[in-house]
Design an enzyme around this catalytic site. Structure first.
Site, PDB file in Angstrom:
ATOM      1  CE  LYS A   1      -3.583   2.006   3.042  1.00  0.00           C
ATOM      2  NZ  LYS A   1      -4.327   1.742   4.314  1.00  0.00           N
TER       3      LYS A   1
ATOM      4  CB  SER B   1      -7.390   3.758   3.753  1.00  0.00           C
ATOM      5  OG  SER B   1      -6.478   3.126   4.633  1.00  0.00           O
TER       6      SER B   1
ATOM      7  CB  SER C   1      -7.589   1.186   6.822  1.00  0.00           C
ATOM      8  OG  SER C   1      -8.140   2.467   6.965  1.00  0.00           O
TER       9      SER C   1
END
Length: 479
Positions: A77, A153, A177
């Site tokens: 990420k 996220s 997330s």
């Protein structure tokens, strides 16, 4: 005839690593196959926003470290995880040119585990929202229905794993997330205990311990083995989670015993729960009972919980200030509203305006809440909650008009009232994919364990995975 390269897509990371270990395949074959899947699927999903394919191919030729996942393709990420020489944008135009000179400790551990990192995944700006629709890179789409959010996220990571691009991928969790995109994309997502994972060398912790990192996986065993390869406080960490009794991989398949599990679908914010999410919990209660566990309805209500959101935003907005002003010290670039999305700038201004005493008061109040929450485990082994309050909504649901920049955040709070509890308290928590709607959208259920007790969660998750397997359920877009 199906090409061999596509046959790898259905294998989890442990199975792919076993092929390499037995010399049935070369790491280059796994990497080439994953790159081909990304190139085929990413134009439709927009999960991967930066790639290093040629470097990965060169690394796969070897030699690679003799780690547990030698040769397995992986994605990280684009937040917190520094990879030397690759931009670290945090999903923001403001940081589009920032390139860290070194790896974060977690990325270094991924490399030592033998993983071959192919690129970076999409996220909302600074990981703020529970959907993945940044202005910098555009929206990531859910493989189960491209008109819907994959969550956030870590939505890019979830879409990449759910579609079969890679067997697992890195993510982070500051208010859900990891667990939210796991629920939205039909994956397993575990948030480790506070202090379990390394955060160095650039930060001690994030937002006083709200944030931790791990991965989105299709199997429980992949999550456990990857945690074994990466957990443990690094040098200079401000605190550490209790040491594990044995490798987490040994917990997978181990009998959990008869657990006492409490459940509730009451959100402390009072938001209503969608019937599908209620059905997911009700179905899980029945399944747990079938497996021999004792399941009781309970209440997580504690004094002062009506102020939780206020205290959480105090820490969160201060974290946004750090996320913006911290890199500014390194780059010399001044921040201005036009560099950011309206919600980000609104939180930044909110964080700048609060006093130190307000911040410390929020921190003190949340520590008190953590103690009250821990007491709820006096006679239960885990709590069962919805992961989200509704199935994955359509893209655009969390948009904020410029004149009302906090609208999206308020909508997000209604979507995810249950996940921040584990971040506020530091407890481990996992989303398990046990329910799908009639429209074939995944709905996860969440289990929260005692602080430091990932072992019980892994034993329970692997029992549920064996009894009610989810790996045979694949989105139409699966590679």
């Amino acid at each position: 005839m199906v090409p061999r390269m596509d046959a790898f897509a259905s294998l989890d990371a442990t199975a792919q690593a076993d092929l390499v270990r037995r010399k049935d395949v070369h790491p280059r074959e796994l990497v080439d196959a994953a790159i081909a899947r990304i190139e085929r699927l990413n134009p439709r999903l927009n999960a991967v926003i930066a790639s290093r394919f040629e470097q990965a191919r060169e690394e796969a030729r070897g030699p690679l470290p003799e780690g547990p996942f030698r040769g397995v393709p992986f994605l990280i990420k684009d937040l917190l995880a520094s990879f030397a020489g690759m931009p670290l944008t945090s999903g923001s135009r403001y940081l589009a040119g920032f390139v860290p000179p070194h790896d974060s400790e977690l990325v270094a551990r991924y490399k030592r585990a033998g993983l071959v990192i192919l690129g970076k995944t999409n996220l909302p700006e600074f990981g703020i929202l529970c959907t993945t629709e940044p202005r910098l890179f555009g929206p990531t789409r859910n493989p189960w229905n491209p008109d819907h959010t994959p969550g956030g996220s870590s939505g890019g990571a979830a879409a990449a794993v759910a579609s079969g691009m890679v067997p697992f991928a890195h993510g982070g969790d500051g208010a859900g997330s990891l667990r939210i995109p796991a629920a939205c994309c039909g994956l397993f997502g575990l948030k480790p205990s506070r202090g379990r994972m390394p955060m160095g060398p650039d930060v001690g912790d994030v937002m006083h311990g709200l944030v931790t990192e791990h991965a989105l996986t299709r199997s429980v065993r992949d999550s456990a083995a990857l945690l074994d390869a990466t957990d443990g406080a690094d040098v200079g960490a401000p605190y550490a989670a209790p040491p594990k009794a044995r490798p987490y991989a040994q917990e997978v398949g181990a009998p959990p015993g008869t657990l006492r599990i409490a459940y509730t679908t009451r959100a402390h914010t009072g938001v209503p729960i969608d019937p599908e999410c209620q059905a997911a919990v009700d179905q899980t209660v029945r399944r747990l009972t079938e497996l021999g566990h004792t399941v009781v309805e309970g209440s997580l209500e504690v004094p002062g919980e009506e102020l939780l959101a206020q205290h959480f935003i105090a820490l969160w907005s201060a974290g946004v200030v750090l996320a913006i002003d911290g890199p500014s010290l390194l780059t010399g670039q001044e921040s201005a509203p036009e560099h950011f999305e309206p919600l980000t700038w609104a939180l930044y201004e909110m964080g700048r305006q609060q006093s130190v005493s307000q911040y410390l008061l929020a921190h003190h109040a949340l520590q008190g809440y953590a103690r009250a929450f821990a007491a709820k485990f006096a006679d239960v082994d885990a709590w069962l909650l919805p992961t989200t309050a509704e199935p994955p909504p359509p893209l655009g649901t969390f948009d904020s008009p410029p004149e009302e920049p906090l609208t999206g955040l308020l909508r997000a709070a209604a979507f995810t009232p249950f996940t921040p509890l584990a971040n506020l308290t530091g407890h481990p928590a996992m989303s398990v994919p046990l329910h799908w709607t009639a429209g074939h959208l995944p709905v996860g259920v969440q289990f929260v364990g005692r602080f430091g007790d990932e072992a019980t969660l892994f034993r329970l998750a692997s029992q549920l995975e064996a009894a009610f397997p989810w790996n045979s359920r694949l989105p139409a877009l699966f590679a």
